[in-house]
Structures are given as structure tokens and as C-alpha cells.
Design a protein around this motif. Structure first.
Motif, short mmCIF file in Angstrom:
data_model
loop_
_atom_site.label_atom_id
_atom_site.label_comp_id
_atom_site.label_asym_id
_atom_site.label_seq_id
_atom_site.Cartn_x
_atom_site.Cartn_y
_atom_site.Cartn_z
N ARG A 145 1.49 -2.29 2.92
CA ARG A 145 2.10 -1.87 1.66
C ARG A 145 1.57 -2.69 0.48
O ARG A 145 1.36 -2.17 -0.62
CB ARG A 145 3.63 -1.98 1.73
N ASP A 148 -1.65 -1.25 -0.40
CA ASP A 148 -1.46 0.02 -1.11
C ASP A 148 -1.22 -0.22 -2.60
O ASP A 148 -1.83 0.43 -3.46
CB ASP A 148 -0.26 0.80 -0.53
N LEU A 166 3.48 6.05 -4.80
CA LEU A 166 3.75 5.56 -3.44
C LEU A 166 5.18 5.85 -2.97
O LEU A 166 5.57 5.42 -1.88
CB LEU A 166 3.47 4.05 -3.37
N LEU A 168 8.05 4.72 -4.07
CA LEU A 168 8.82 3.48 -3.97
C LEU A 168 9.58 3.27 -5.28
O LEU A 168 9.26 3.88 -6.30
CB LEU A 168 7.88 2.28 -3.76
N TYR A 176 6.35 -6.29 -3.98
CA TYR A 176 5.08 -6.27 -3.25
C TYR A 176 3.98 -6.94 -4.07
O TYR A 176 3.17 -7.72 -3.55
CB TYR A 176 4.66 -4.84 -2.91
#
Length: 202
Positions: A145, A148, A166, A168, A176
Motif C-alpha cells: 500500500r 501504491d 486507491l 482510501l 501511508y
């Protein structure tokens, strides 16, 4: 007995040079050339290639993903990464994906031909300087992640855009990014993304 070789590189000049060099070897035959990663598996199947020489950065699919696809779909066909980008992270990811070897494009022709033979025989071939550098550099510290979000950050995307792409929440994306910045020792998310790219972690 000749070894049937497929060349995959998005630069026609490089493909031509490699084909000419390998064509001088009596036991190697270049049976196909492609310029996109997503054309490799079909071409390898059609031309019954035994060893595929793969560049890393190609349109359609990168060489590491191609190596994984070949390992899954044509397990008798070996892959050898031949790239300009000799980054330790790429080496580790390529071998984990099932590539039989990893060499850089300035490898002398006789050594490249020998690498093809060794990979065909089921042996693993790795550029020695890169192998040493990979051992020193250690494992990729980033999670999937984190990679990403850094890929998105590399393109200059905002937190909101990354979150949307993504699926999210913006807060999760920030977490992240913060973690990835800490692991790469960078000051900003763009610096973190560039550092990760230079190490071959993305």
C-alpha cells in the motif's frame, strides 16, 4: 541444439543490436522480437521461445510483471532481465517474480550469450556488482500500500486524488505517506517517491 530466444525491449535499436550480437552465436536463435511487455507471453507461446530477454521499463507491462506472467503461464520458458536500470530493488523483485537472471545492458556480448545458456539450463545468473549492492541495501522496507501511494505521489497527485484513485480515506493516505517518508528518510512525499524509485522499490 539451438536455444530459441525472444527479445522484448521498447527500443527497436536495442532489439536490433541484441539480435545481431546473439545471432553470431551458433547455438542461439532469435525467433521473435516485441516492443511491449503485454505482447511477450503470446509471442513466446507462438514462437516456442525457450528464453525471453526482458527490459524492465516497457509499455503495456513492465519486465518484472512479464517474468511473473511467464513463470505462471509458460513455466518451461525462462526469463532473463536485461536492463539499463541496475537497481538493487529491481533485482530482488525480478528474482522473486521468477526471473532466471538479471544483467545490465552493457554486459559484454560473450557474457550475455553465456547468461542465456545458463538461464536456459535452469541456473540463476546475476550481475555480481548488483548482487553485492543488493545485499548491502537490504530488503524493500515499503508495504504494498505504501508503494501504491508513492506511485501516485510520483505523478504529483494530491492526497485527495490519491485517496479517490486507491479507494482510501484521505487520513489513511496521509498515514501511508508519513510511514513511507520515514522509511525512506525523505522530507516530502515527492522525495520519498523518488528515493523509492531510485532504489527500485516501486
Amino acid at each position: 541444439m539451438t536455444i530459441r530466444v525472444l527479445l522484448a525491449d521498447d527500443q527497436a535499436l536495442i532489439r536490433g543490436a541484441l539480435a545481431a550480437l546473439l545471432g553470431l552465436e551458433g547455438d542461439l536463435e532469435v525467433v521473435a522480437q516485441v516492443g511491449r511487455g503485454d505482447e511477450v507471453v503470446a509471442a513466446a507461446r507462438e514462437h516456442r521461445a525457450e528464453v525471453c530477454l526482458l527490459d524492465i521499463e516497457m509499455p503495456g507491462m513492465d519486465g518484472i510483471a512479464v517474468a511473473a506472467a511467464l513463470a505462471a503461464e509458460l513455466p518451461d520458458c525462462r526469463s532473463l532481465i536485461v536492463t539499463t536500470f541496475g537497481r538493487p530493488g529491481y533485482l530482488r523483485r525480478a528474482l522473486e517474480a521468477g526471473a532466471g537472471g538479471f544483467v545490465v545492458k552493457d554486459t559484454p556480448a560473450p557474457e550475455l550469450a553465456d547468461a542465456v545458456r545458463r538461464v536456459h539450463a535452469g541456473l540463476r545468473v546475476v550481475d555480481p556488482a548488483l548482487a553485492a549492492e543488493s545485499l548491502v541495501g537490504g530488503q524493500n522496507p515499503l508495504t504494498d500500500r505504501e508503494r501504491d501511494v508513492l506511485r501516485e505521489a510520483l505523478e504529483g497527485s494530491t492526497v485527495a486524488t490519491i485517496a479517490t484513485r486507491l479507494h482510501l480515506s484521505p487520513g489513511t493516505v496521509r498515514n501511508y505517506l508519513s510511514s513511507a517518508i520515514g522509511k525512506t528518510g525523505a522530507d516530502t512525499r515527492v522525495q520519498a517517491a523518488r528515493a523509492a524509485q531510485q532504489n527500485g522499490w516501486l
